[in-house]
Design a protein around this motif. Sequence first.
Motif, short mmCIF file in Angstrom:
data_model
loop_
_atom_site.label_atom_id
_atom_site.label_comp_id
_atom_site.label_asym_id
_atom_site.label_seq_id
_atom_site.Cartn_x
_atom_site.Cartn_y
_atom_site.Cartn_z
N HIS A 1 69.79 32.98 1.74
CA HIS A 1 69.93 31.25 0.85
C HIS A 1 69.23 31.46 0.20
CE1 HIS A 1 70.84 28.79 4.23
NE2 HIS A 1 71.97 29.60 4.13
N LEU A 2 67.63 31.96 0.39
CA LEU A 2 66.10 32.08 -0.76
C LEU A 2 66.84 33.12 -1.79
CD1 LEU A 2 63.88 31.21 -2.36
CD2 LEU A 2 63.50 32.75 -0.13
N THR A 3 67.07 34.36 -0.81
CA THR A 3 67.51 35.86 -1.59
C THR A 3 68.13 35.33 -2.63
OG1 THR A 3 66.77 36.93 0.23
CG2 THR A 3 68.47 38.47 -1.44
N GLY A 4 69.53 34.84 -1.89
CA GLY A 4 70.67 34.17 -3.50
C GLY A 4 69.84 33.48 -4.89
N LEU A 5 68.41 32.84 -4.42
CA LEU A 5 67.90 31.48 -5.07
C LEU A 5 67.12 32.65 -6.56
CD1 LEU A 5 67.45 29.42 -7.28
CD2 LEU A 5 65.58 29.28 -5.47
N ILE A 6 67.03 33.56 -5.32
CA ILE A 6 65.35 34.50 -6.67
C ILE A 6 66.18 35.87 -6.91
CG2 ILE A 6 63.59 33.58 -4.76
CD1 ILE A 6 62.97 36.23 -3.63
N GLU B 1 74.32 28.69 -2.98
CA GLU B 1 74.16 26.90 -2.42
C GLU B 1 75.83 27.64 -1.70
OE1 GLU B 1 73.81 23.64 -1.97
OE2 GLU B 1 72.52 24.28 -2.14
N ALA B 2 76.66 28.93 -2.25
CA ALA B 2 78.30 29.42 -1.71
C ALA B 2 77.50 29.79 -0.42
CB ALA B 2 78.86 30.15 -2.35
N ILE B 3 76.12 30.77 -0.70
CA ILE B 3 75.66 31.56 0.82
C ILE B 3 75.13 30.55 2.19
CG2 ILE B 3 73.87 32.95 1.79
CD1 ILE B 3 73.76 34.17 -0.87
N ARG B 4 74.47 29.33 1.32
CA ARG B 4 74.63 28.16 2.36
C ARG B 4 75.45 26.91 2.71
NH1 ARG B 4 71.03 23.30 0.15
NH2 ARG B 4 70.24 21.66 1.59
N LYS B 5 76.47 27.67 2.67
CA LYS B 5 77.23 26.74 3.27
C LYS B 5 77.71 27.67 4.21
CE LYS B 5 81.88 24.80 2.01
NZ LYS B 5 83.00 25.01 0.91
#
Length: 312
Positions: free
Chosen positions: A142-147, A129-133
Amino acid sequence: MTIIIDHHSDQNDAGDEIGEKNQGITKEEEETELVLDAGFEAPHTNSFGHTFRDYDAESERRRGVEEFYRVNHIGQTVDFVRKMRQEYGKLNRTEMSIWECCELLNEFIDESDPDLDEPQIEHLLQTAEAIRKDYPDEDWLHLTGLIHDLGKVLLHSSFGELPQWAVVGDTYPVGCAFDESIVHHKYFKENQDYDNPSYNTKYGIYTEGCGLDNVLMSWGHDDYMYLVAKENQTTLPSAGLFIIRYHSFYALHKSEAYKYLMNDEDTENMKWLKVFNKYDLYSKSKVRINVEEVKPYYLSLINKYFPAKLKW
């Protein structure tokens, strides 16, 4: 606002304050920086009120973290890494979706992390979420941040319930000399490869510029998730795979050790890893994420970049 992504220095043995901007950046270094829109401001302290990655700060976790690295540095040998890659590279444990894997992490806390004591799903969503913002158009990031930490399912009983020292913590190459910038370096003296002349030189079993993809990294969640994503034919860009495999390789992206093993593609991908690392490290906080609110967005990204079910 458009800014140049800052390099942040970790708390080191000399007690340097985290967050100081590096001085005297050369023209060559400036040219490798990404100039992108980013407004993220790093907090000054972690969940325990200490500077980030301060392995000497007195806290309830310090002694446990040091013991973790003692065992880790003794056990991560060339033979061990090759054995783990061969065993887990078969991807014959189970089949499940990315989100199902995210939910499995709810019950685990990373014993190597001096900054966080929340379940892993919290950290994954905080990072994403921080990256997405700040980077709304880079949905792959964003997805890389999640996984990026999903490989920690190796701690689960259905994956062999590996000990934490074989799953989490900073990563580093095996098969060549252990750089002194690696946290708690002193414990490598008990590693059986430490005095092996085939493994204890600068290059060891590698050659200059061979490319990090050809380097054996200490075994853990990073390398495992990299194998899972690659073998399941993800359509993430190479920078995403690079981030997944090397996000815990602090000796490289914070201390610039082992740069002589990198090739041109590694150098390009490193720009994105430096962007990602700020969010991976500094988004750790007590701010809670509403999982159900953000879940539909991340499910759409998973569907875009991965098959419905993956082999693990």
